[in-house]
Design a protein around this motif. Structure first.
Motif, PDB file in Angstrom:
ATOM      1  N   VAL A 284      -1.298 -34.694 -38.120  1.00 53.02           N
ATOM      2  CA  VAL A 284      -1.861 -35.339 -36.817  1.00 53.02           C
ATOM      3  C   VAL A 284      -2.770 -34.552 -36.443  1.00 53.02           C
ATOM      4  CG1 VAL A 284      -3.816 -36.326 -36.373  1.00 53.02           C
ATOM      5  CG2 VAL A 284      -1.716 -37.781 -37.234  1.00 53.02           C
TER       6      VAL A 284
ATOM      7  N   GLU B 294      -4.169 -31.955 -39.826  1.00 53.95           N
ATOM      8  CA  GLU B 294      -5.485 -32.500 -40.014  1.00 53.95           C
ATOM      9  C   GLU B 294      -6.619 -32.022 -39.497  1.00 53.95           C
ATOM     10  OE1 GLU B 294      -4.751 -36.161 -42.583  1.00 53.95           O
ATOM     11  OE2 GLU B 294      -3.441 -36.669 -41.184  1.00 53.95           O
TER      12      GLU B 294
ATOM     13  N   ILE C  34      -9.142 -38.720 -42.075  1.00 57.08           N
ATOM     14  CA  ILE C  34      -7.432 -38.522 -41.632  1.00 57.08           C
ATOM     15  C   ILE C  34      -6.376 -39.414 -41.961  1.00 57.08           C
ATOM     16  CG2 ILE C  34      -5.772 -39.425 -39.565  1.00 57.08           C
ATOM     17  CD1 ILE C  34      -7.773 -36.431 -39.743  1.00 57.08           C
TER      18      ILE C  34
END
Length: 379
Positions: free
Chosen positions: A18, A21, A53
């Motif tokens: 994450v 990202e 996301i």
């Protein structure tokens, strides 16, 4: 535009993905903790994060963070937040959250106190005694961990794993966010085939196709923050236009197999809804008899785990059988998520790498078996 702290919650084990990202979107992370990534952003960042996301769970705006060990502290510090900055006098503000390893252990009591304190703050600010709560919904989330309270507003609504393409699913579906993470961790190259021989409702093949074609995971759904008064519709329109302009037209060979006809049909149906129906070839097939003429490729799959003694024994037998089947594809790579700690010995091969992940509340490992590096291609 004014900047504020944005938190993206994650499944445990996916924090680094994450964070990557977030950086790809052009934002710098300020903290990476268990289950959450924080960065500074504005209203546009809220729109873009929700749109793009893939491996995170929710996009939240942090409104306050403080320490509280008594209910009085929790009340006064929550009341001190300028909630009118976010919530209008007619808007609804339900509260939910959790408390772990903290003095204030009762989630229900914390929920009631935060609700009351927020209501009093808004009443004082707007000069009214009664708040109708018949307007836009602003979901307040709280987390209390080791006495540190974090107050947030949820901008996503339904979790980010709800892409909009899976209208129906099999009995034990894999979350879209986890499926996307498995594809990302595989480093699959689109020039070579990808196969999921336990496709179920098609989540892994569909996420793989969306990733390689750069289809934004949020392009076909709505978010709570689209109704927020302080986020212009133009920003949402801009994020949709950006997403459409960045889609890639690349050739893909993605194969999805399942032993049940209904799941094959389900995969085909979901792939069409996701806009990748032309790139996912779903057919009835048995993972124990898998065969490909192509020398290189990648298998990513989520075989059944089994919950009862009889089922576990059946699964262990299955792991042995797919071990023989997969290992015949000697140049292929395969990435298999499983909860059985003896998976490697049952499969008949030691993984090059394994990574702890959680499929819902089930502790698993992603077993990564690296095949031979394929030659460079001109595709």
């Amino acid at each position: 535009m004014e900047k504020f702290e944005i938190i993206i919650t994650t499944l445990f084990g996916l924090e680094s993905l994450v964070a990557r990202e977030v950086r790809r979107l052009g934002y710098e992370t300020t903290s990476v903790e268990d289950g959450r990534i924080t960065f500074m952003g504005d209203n546009e960042a809220v729109c873009r994060a929700n749109m793009w996301i893939r491996t995170g769970e929710r996009v939240l705006i942090k409104t306050a963070e403080f320490t509280a060990v008594t209910f009085d502290e929790l009340f006064e510090k929550t009341k001190a937040v300028d909630w009118s900055k976010w919530i209008g006098k007619n808007d609804a503000f339900p509260v939910k959250g959790y408390s772990l390893k903290s003095t204030l252990a009762s989630v229900r009591d914390c929920q009631a106190i935060i609700k009351k304190a927020t209501a009093e703050s808004l009443s004082n600010k707007y000069g009214i005694e009664w708040l109708p709560e018949d307007g836009t919904n602003y979901q307040i989330q709280f987390s209390i961990f080791k006495d540190k309270v974090t107050l947030m507003i949820d901008t996503s609504g339904e979790g980010l794993h709800k892409r909009g393409y899976r209208q129906h699913s099999n009995v034990a579906p894999l979350k879209e966010t986890l499926a996307a993470a498995m594809v990302e961790l595989s480093h699959w190259k689109f020039e070579y085939p990808l196969c999921d021989p336990f496709c179920g409702s098609g989540t892994i093949p569909i996420e793989a196709a969306m990733i390689k074609r750069n289809i934004a995971p949020g392009i076909n759904r709505e978010f709570a923050a689209q109704n927020f008064a302080w986020i212009d519709d133009e920003l949402w329109d801009k994020s949709v236009e950006e997403a459409k302009s960045l889609e890639r037209n690349v050739p893909l060979e993605i194969y999805a197999y399942d032993i049940e006809n209904e799941y094959v049909e389900l995969t085909n149906e979901n792939a069409k809804i996701a806009g990748v129906g032309d790139f996912v070839k779903a057919e009835k097939g048995d993972a124990r008899k898998i065969h490909f003429d192509m020398p290189y490729g990648t298998i990513i799959c989520n075989p059944p785990y089994g919950e009862r003694i009889g089922e576990i024994k059946e699964c262990e037998k299955l792991y042995k059988e797919i071990g023989k089947s997969f290992n015949a594809l000697d140049k292929w790579s395969y990435y298999i998520i499983a909860s059985n700690e003896n998976f490697e010995s049952l499969f008949g091969k030691k993984a090059n790498k394994k990574r702890k992940l959680y499929n819902g509340m089930i502790k698993c490992n992603l077993y990564q078996f690296f095949g031979e590096r394929p030659p460079k291609t001109n595709k």
